[in-house]
Design a protein around this motif. Structure first.
Motif, PDB file in Angstrom:
ATOM      1  N   ARG A 160      -0.206 -23.138  55.003  1.00 22.77           N
ATOM      2  CA  ARG A 160       0.344 -22.576  53.930  1.00 22.77           C
ATOM      3  C   ARG A 160      -0.016 -23.082  52.527  1.00 22.77           C
ATOM      4  O   ARG A 160      -0.319 -22.024  51.666  1.00 22.77           O
ATOM      5  CB  ARG A 160       1.788 -22.731  54.110  1.00 22.77           C
ATOM      6  CG  ARG A 160       2.458 -22.067  55.588  1.00 22.77           C
ATOM      7  CD  ARG A 160       3.930 -22.474  55.701  1.00 22.77           C
ATOM      8  NE  ARG A 160       4.477 -21.532  54.405  1.00 22.77           N
ATOM      9  CZ  ARG A 160       5.851 -21.388  54.509  1.00 22.77           C
ATOM     10  NH1 ARG A 160       6.507 -22.374  55.210  1.00 22.77           N
ATOM     11  NH2 ARG A 160       6.510 -20.890  53.464  1.00 22.77           N
ATOM     12  N   ILE A 161       0.148 -23.890  51.865  1.00 24.55           N
ATOM     13  CA  ILE A 161      -0.116 -24.508  50.710  1.00 24.55           C
ATOM     14  C   ILE A 161      -1.668 -24.764  50.471  1.00 24.55           C
ATOM     15  O   ILE A 161      -2.073 -24.407  49.165  1.00 24.55           O
ATOM     16  CB  ILE A 161       0.650 -25.971  50.318  1.00 24.55           C
ATOM     17  CG1 ILE A 161       2.181 -25.938  50.405  1.00 24.55           C
ATOM     18  CG2 ILE A 161       0.135 -26.501  49.071  1.00 24.55           C
ATOM     19  CD1 ILE A 161       2.501 -24.732  49.442  1.00 24.55           C
ATOM     20  N   GLY A 162      -2.358 -24.884  51.242  1.00 26.85           N
ATOM     21  CA  GLY A 162      -3.731 -24.999  51.369  1.00 26.85           C
ATOM     22  C   GLY A 162      -4.352 -26.548  50.915  1.00 26.85           C
ATOM     23  O   GLY A 162      -3.752 -27.322  50.310  1.00 26.85           O
ATOM     24  N   THR A 163      -5.344 -27.179  51.966  1.00 30.44           N
ATOM     25  CA  THR A 163      -5.891 -28.409  51.640  1.00 30.44           C
ATOM     26  C   THR A 163      -6.333 -28.625  50.367  1.00 30.44           C
ATOM     27  O   THR A 163      -6.140 -29.552  49.659  1.00 30.44           O
ATOM     28  CB  THR A 163      -6.730 -28.536  52.835  1.00 30.44           C
ATOM     29  OG1 THR A 163      -6.427 -28.237  54.177  1.00 30.44           O
ATOM     30  CG2 THR A 163      -7.668 -29.878  52.891  1.00 30.44           C
ATOM     31  N   ILE A 164      -6.851 -27.492  49.665  1.00 27.03           N
ATOM     32  CA  ILE A 164      -7.419 -28.008  48.346  1.00 27.03           C
ATOM     33  C   ILE A 164      -6.464 -27.963  47.411  1.00 27.03           C
ATOM     34  O   ILE A 164      -6.588 -28.554  46.354  1.00 27.03           O
ATOM     35  CB  ILE A 164      -8.255 -26.504  48.069  1.00 27.03           C
ATOM     36  CG1 ILE A 164      -9.090 -26.822  46.810  1.00 27.03           C
ATOM     37  CG2 ILE A 164      -7.227 -25.076  47.898  1.00 27.03           C
ATOM     38  CD1 ILE A 164     -10.472 -25.598  46.684  1.00 27.03           C
ATOM     39  N   ASN A 165      -5.246 -27.380  47.625  1.00 22.88           N
ATOM     40  CA  ASN A 165      -4.107 -27.528  46.587  1.00 22.88           C
ATOM     41  C   ASN A 165      -3.206 -29.034  46.918  1.00 22.88           C
ATOM     42  O   ASN A 165      -2.805 -29.587  45.987  1.00 22.88           O
ATOM     43  CB  ASN A 165      -3.013 -26.494  46.942  1.00 22.88           C
ATOM     44  CG  ASN A 165      -3.532 -25.294  46.141  1.00 22.88           C
ATOM     45  OD1 ASN A 165      -4.364 -25.386  45.249  1.00 22.88           O
ATOM     46  ND2 ASN A 165      -3.208 -24.297  46.756  1.00 22.88           N
ATOM     47  N   LEU A 166      -3.482 -29.333  48.173  1.00 20.62           N
ATOM     48  CA  LEU A 166      -2.540 -30.666  48.397  1.00 20.62           C
ATOM     49  C   LEU A 166      -3.568 -32.085  47.969  1.00 20.62           C
ATOM     50  O   LEU A 166      -2.796 -33.139  47.987  1.00 20.62           O
ATOM     51  CB  LEU A 166      -2.507 -30.615  49.977  1.00 20.62           C
ATOM     52  CG  LEU A 166      -1.217 -29.671  50.531  1.00 20.62           C
ATOM     53  CD1 LEU A 166      -1.154 -29.722  51.993  1.00 20.62           C
ATOM     54  CD2 LEU A 166       0.222 -29.955  49.685  1.00 20.62           C
TER      55      LEU A 166
END
Length: 847
Positions: A616-622
Motif C-alpha cells: 500500500r505505502i510502497g517499498t520505495i517509500n518505506l
C-alpha cells in the motif's frame, strides 16, 4: 434577401439613420454582403437588428468582416440566425475585438460548447461589451463554464467585462465529454492552429499557465508546423519533440515553453508564455500545423486560502439567484453546477452567508422548495473548504433533519476523507459530483508532492547515471499515486491525467512530504492539552469499542494533528486485527513528526502485515536511507525492491565496516560481487541485515551521509527547500528489545534515532522474525509445538522441527532455521521441549 440588400445599400453614406431593424425578412447571402459593406462605411448607425433571418456561412462571415471595421455600432441583435459554426464564430470573435458593440444578442444560433470557447476567448480582450444573450444555444455545462471563467479572467486582469449574461434554455445540465472544461484543464490536446476552436484552447491554456493554475508538461509537433505573425515567421519549435525541462528561460510559474525569447526594455528575456500570448493575440496572425500539448495542474497549486475562495462576482450571482423568487430551484442548481468547477473554492463565512439567504425567504412554500438547493449547496462545497470548517459547518446546522440529509447526500466516503491526511486507499465513483471533488483534491495533493518526488528522483539518478533503462517509469516505483485502477483495470496515471466523467477509480494515495518545525510547534500547542486526543486514547483503550470505529476516530484526528513515533506505537498496540494494524501505520505514515522513528514503529508488524503495508505505502517509500540499519528480504524481480537493493549496495560500498551481514541469494549463503554496484540482477531473492557502526550512524544523521556526495541534495536529510529537517525528524523511540543494542543517547546535543550498532543485534532479530512467522499461522505456542511433535513424545529434535515447519507452511531460510535451533537448544542436547519453546515464544516478540 435582395430587398434587404437594397435597403442596406442606401445606408452606405447615410448620416441620419441611427437604428435599423431588419428582423423577420429572410435576409441571407445578398443581405449579408451588403451589411458587411455598409458597416465598413457607415459611422452613424448605433443599433442593428437582423434577428429571425437566414444569415449563415459566407453571408454571416461577410457581415463580421464589416463589423470589425466599425467602432460606432453599439447594439447588435442577431438571434435566430446561423452564426453557430466554428468558422463564423471565429470571424465574429475577431470582429468583436475591435468593434464598439456593448449589447450583443446571439440567442438561438445553434452555438455549441466549442463555439462558446472560441467566442469567449476573444471577448476577454474586448473592453466595451456589457450584455450578451446566448439563450437557446445548446452550450451545455462546459460552455457555460467557459463564459463564467472569461468573466473572472477579465475581472482579475482589471478589465470590466459583461455585466449581464443570459444563458437560459442552454442545457447547462448536460456534460459534453468532448468539450474543453476550463475548470479541469489537465490532459492531452491535439491542436490544429488552422482551427478556431483548437486555437482558442491554446489561448486558454497559456492564460491558465500565466496565472499559475496550470502548466505545460510537453509539446510535440505533427507534420509541418509553422506560424507567422504580421507576415514574419515566428520560430516556435526547434524539433518535433520538445522536452520542456531542457529550456533555460522560464515563465513566471516555472513553466517552460519552446519559443524564441524576446528581450525586454531592461535587456532581460521576456517570459516565453507572455511572448506567445502576445503572438496569438494578433488579429491578423495566421498559423498552420498540428501540435500535441500535454497540460497539467501546476506543481505549486495548494488547497484554498482566503485569496482563492469564491470571488465577489460569483458570490453575488449566487446570492441574487437564491433571493429572486422568479428563479426556480432547478435554475439555482444549474447555476451552482456552472460556477463550482474543480478550480473554485469557498470559505465557511461565504457558505454560511449563502445558506442564510436560502433560509431567509418569507414564503414557507419557497423555503420548502429551496430545501434541496440548500442540501446540494453544502454537498457540492463540502470538499471545497478546509477540513476543520467542514465539521464546524455541520455542527452549526440548525435543522437536525437537514443535517442528516446533508450527511446522506455527502456520503460516508466523503465524511471519512481527511484533506490534511489523504494517505490511504480511495475508491471513488467519478459520476458522483461529491466523490469526484475528492478526486480533484487528491490530484492537487499529488501535485504538491511533485518537488519532493523530483528530489528523490534526482538523488537516485546520480547513482544510476550508467544505466540506460528507464528505471523510474515502472508503476512499482510510483511514490504518490499507487496501485491505480480505473473500472478494475490497472492504469498508469500522469500529472496530465484528465479525470473522466464516470467510472470507478481506485488508488492508494501516499503523501511523501514530511512534517516540519511549524507542525511541531502546532503539536506542542495542541496535542498535550487536547480533549479530543484524550477522548481518542480512552476509546482506543476501551475493549467494547469496535476496531473499525477506533480507526474512524483515528483518521479524523490525524486530519487535525500529528503523532510522535512512540505515541503511534502505543496506538498500534491497541489494535489486534491485522488489517486494522496496517491501517494504523498507513494513517500515521505522513503524520509522524519524528518521522525517522517510523521504521522502528513498524518493526512490531508481523511479516504478513509488513507485506501488506509495503504493497500500500510502497517499498520505495518505506525505505529510509538515514535509518537503513534493518533486515531486508528483497525480490529483485520487482523494480521497487531492486531499487532498494541497489541503494543499500551503494551505501555498503561507501560506508566503512561490514555492512551486509548474513547475505543469501536464492536461499544460499552469498557474498555480493562488485558488479552488483553497477547492475543488480533482475531476478532472484536476496536477503541480508544492513549494519552500521555508531560513528557512521551519527554522521549520517548530522550530515546526511558518510560521504559528501551522498549528503548533497539527500531527500532523507533535506527538505524540498534545501534546508535540513534537523532534530525535528529525530525520534527517541525504539522497541525495548532493540534498545539494548543501541548506543546510549547523549544527555546534551543532537540525539540520533536509536539504531543498533554493529551486528550483535542480528541474531536477536532473526529469532523474533522466526517467531513472527509462526505467529502468522498460530496464535498459541502450544498448538505450534503439538503440530511439530508428531509422535507425541513431548520433545522435538532438529530434523523433526525443520520438516514439521515446512509441512505447516512456515518457510524459514537456512540462516533463520539455524538461528531458531541455536536459540531453542541452548544446552546443545539436540531436543527441544514444550517449556523451552514456550519460553522462546514469550521472550522473542517485536513489541
Amino acid at each position: 434577401d435582395k430587398g434587404c440588400a437594397a435597403v442596406v445599400q442606401t445606408l452606405l453614406t447615410n448620416e441620419t439613420v441611427t437604428e435599423l431593424d431588419l428582423s423577420n425578412n429572410a435576409a441571407a447571402s445578398a443581405a449579408g454582403t451588403a451589411l458587411g459593406a455598409m458597416l465598413e462605411e457607415n459611422r452613424r448607425l448605433q443599433s442593428l437588428n437582423v434577428g429571425f433571418n437566414q444569415l449563415r456561412g459566407i453571408a454571416a462571415r461577410r457581415l463580421c468582416t464589416g463589423l470589425g471595421q466599425n467602432v460606432d455600432l453599439l447594439t447588435l441583435k442577431m438571434r435566430w440566425n446561423g452564426f453557430g459554426d466554428e468558422d463564423t464564430l471565429s470571424a465574429l470573435a475577431r470582429a468583436l475585438k475591435d468593434s464598439g458593440v456593448s449589447d450583443l444578442d446571439l440567442a438561438y444560433n445553434r452555438i455549441k460548447p466549442k463555439g462558446v470557447s472560441i467566442l469567449t476567448d476573444c471577448l476577454t480582450v474586448q473592453t466595451r461589451l456589457r450584455q450578451v444573450c446566448l439563450d437557446g444555444n445548446r452550450i451545455g455545462l462546459m460552455g457555460a463554464r467557459s463564459i463564467f471563467r472569461a468573466i473572472e479572467d477579465a475581472a482579475k486582469g482589471g478589465r470590466e467585462f459583461m455585466t449581464a449574461v443570459s444563458i437560459f434554455d442552454c442545457g447547462t445540465g448536460h456534460i459534453d465529454d468532448t468539450a474543453f472544461d476550463p475548470s479541469e484543464t489537465a490532459g492531452d490536446y491535439d491542436i490544429d492552429l488552422a482551427e478556431g476552436y483548437a486555437r482558442s484552447i491554446l489561448h486558454k491554456l497559456i492564460r491558465i499557465s500565466m496565472v499559475g493554475s496550470g502548466g505545460f508538461v510537453q509539446l510535440k509537433t505533427k507534420g509541418n508546423f509553422n506560424a507567422t505573425v504580421l507576415g514574419n515567421p515566428a520560430r516556435i519549435f526547434h524539433n518535433d519533440s520538445v522536452d520542456l525541462s531542457d529550456w533555460d528561460v522560464t515563465t513566471l510559474t516555472g513553466v517552460k515553453l519552446p519559443l524564441e525569447p524576446e528581450t525586454g526594455p531592461n535587456g532581460l528575456p521576456v517570459p516565453l508564455n507572455q511572448t506567445w500570448a502576445r503572438l496569438l493575440g494578433k488579429r491578423d496572425e495566421t498559423a498552420q500545423g498540428v501540435c500535441r500539448v500535454t497540460f497539467s495542474f501546476t506543481n505549486d497549486r495548494r488547497p484554498p486560502g482566503e485569496s482563492e475562495c469564491l470571488s465577489e462576482r460569483y458570490y453575488d450571482m449566487l446570492d441574487s439567484a437564491f433571493s429572486d423568487p422568479k428563479v426556480t430551484p432547478d435554475q439555482c442548481l444549474e447555476l451552482m453546477d456552472t460556477i463550482f468547477g474543480a478550480d473554485v473554492f469557498i470559505s465557511l463565512p461565504q457558505l454560511e452567508g449563502l445558506l442564510k439567504t436560502l433560509c431567509s425567504t418569507p414564503s414557507n412554500a419557497r423555503y420548502s422548495q429551496l430545501g434541496r438547493v440548500r442540501i446540494n449547496l453544502v454537498a457540492r462545497c463540502f470538499h471545497k473548504m478546509m477540513g476543520g470548517e467542514r465539521e464546524q459547518l455541520l455542527e452549526n446546522m440548525t435543522s437536525v433533519e437537514e443535517r442528516k440529509a446533508i450527511e446522506r447526500a455527502v456520503g460516508a466516503i466523503s465524511l471519512k476523507f481527511t484533506p490534511a491526511n489523504p494517505t490511504g486507499y480511495h475508491k471513488l465513483d467519478l459520476s458522483d459530483p461529491v466523490q469526484r471533488e475528492i478526486c480533484m483534491r487528491l490530484l492537487e495533493h499529488r501535485n504538491n508532492q511533485f518537488e519532493r518526488e523530483c528530489q528523490f528522483l534526482h538523488h537516485a539518478a546520480k547513482r544510476r547515471a550508467h544505466e540506460t533503462e528507464a528505471w523510474d517509469e515502472d508503476p512499482d516505483l510510483e511514490r504518490v499515486w499507487r496501485n491505480f485502477r480505473m473500472d478494475g483495470r490497472p492504469l498508469r496515471s500522469s500529472r496530465s491525467w484528465k479525470v473522466p466523467q464516470k467510472g470507478f477509480m481506485e488508488v492508494d494515495f501516499v503523501a511523501i512530504t514530511k512534517p516540519d518545525q511549524r507542525d511541531l510547534e502546532q503539536y506542542k500547542a495542541l496535542f498535550v492539552a487536547s480533549d479530543e486526543r484524550q477522548e481518542m486514547m480512552n476509546a482506543l483503550a476501551d475493549s467494547e469499542v469496535m476496531e473499525n470505529e477506533k480507526l474512524i476516530m483515528l483518521r479524523k484526528y490525524s486530519g487535525k494533528d500529528c503523532f510522535m513515533s512512540e505515541q503511534l506505537a502505543d496506538i498500534l498496540n491497541a489494535f489486534t486485527h491485522s488489517d486494522c494494524r496496517v491501517e494504523v501505520c498507513v494513517i500515521g505514515f505522513s503524520r509522524t513528526l519524528d518521522w525517522h522513528g517510523y521504521r522502528n514503529v513498524i518493526k512490531s508488524l508481523s511479516p504478513h502485515e509488513l507485506s501488506s503495508l509495503h504493497r500500500r505505502i510502497g517499498t520505495i517509500n518505506l525505505f529510509d536511507e538515514t535509518m537503513a540499519v534493518d533486515y531486508y528480504e528483497l525480490d529483485l524481480g520487482r523494480p521497487a525492491e531492486r531499487f532498494v537493493a541497489q541503494e543499500l549496495i551503494h551505501l555498503a560500498a561507501a560506508e566503512p565496516g561490514n555492512n551486509l551481514v548474513d547475505t543469501t541469494y536464492q536461499n544460499v549463503d552469498f557474498t555480493v560481487p562488485a558488479g552488483w554496484l553497477k547492475d543488480v540482477p533482475k531476478t532472484g531473492i536476496v536477503s541480508f541485515c544492513y549494519c552500521r557502526e555508531q560513528e557512521v550512524i551519527e554522521k549520517v544523521f548530522t550530515h546526511g551521509g558518510w560521504q559528501d556526495e551522498d549528503a548533497e541534495e539527500n531527500p532523507y536529510h533535506l527538505r524540498e527547500d534545501g534546508k535540513p529537517f534537523g532534530p525535528v525528524s529525530w525520534s527517541s523511540f525504539a522497541p525495548k528489545w532493540l534498545m539494548s543494542y543501541c548506543e546510549e543517547r547523549p544527555a546534551e546535543g543532537p540525539k540520533p534515532c536509536p539504531q543498533p550498532k554493529g551486528d550483535a543485534w542480528v541474531k536477536a532479530y532473526k529469532a523474533r522474525r522466526v517467531r513472527a512467522k509462526m505467529a502468522d499461522k498460530f496464535k498459541d505456542p502450544n498448538r505450534v509445538f503439538k503440530a511439530m511433535d508428531k509422535d507425541g513424545g513431548g520433545t522435538v529434535d532438529r530434523k523433526e522441527m525443520a520438516m514439521a515447519l515446512f509441512q505447516l507452511g512456515i518457510w524459514l531460510s537456512p540462516p533463520e532455521l539455524q538461528t531458531l535451533l541455536e536459540v531453542l537448544d541452548r544446552d546443545g542436547g539436540g531436543d527441544i521441549d514444550l517449556l523451552e519453546f514456550t519460553q522462546f515464544w514469550k521472550t522473542h516478540t517485536f513489541e
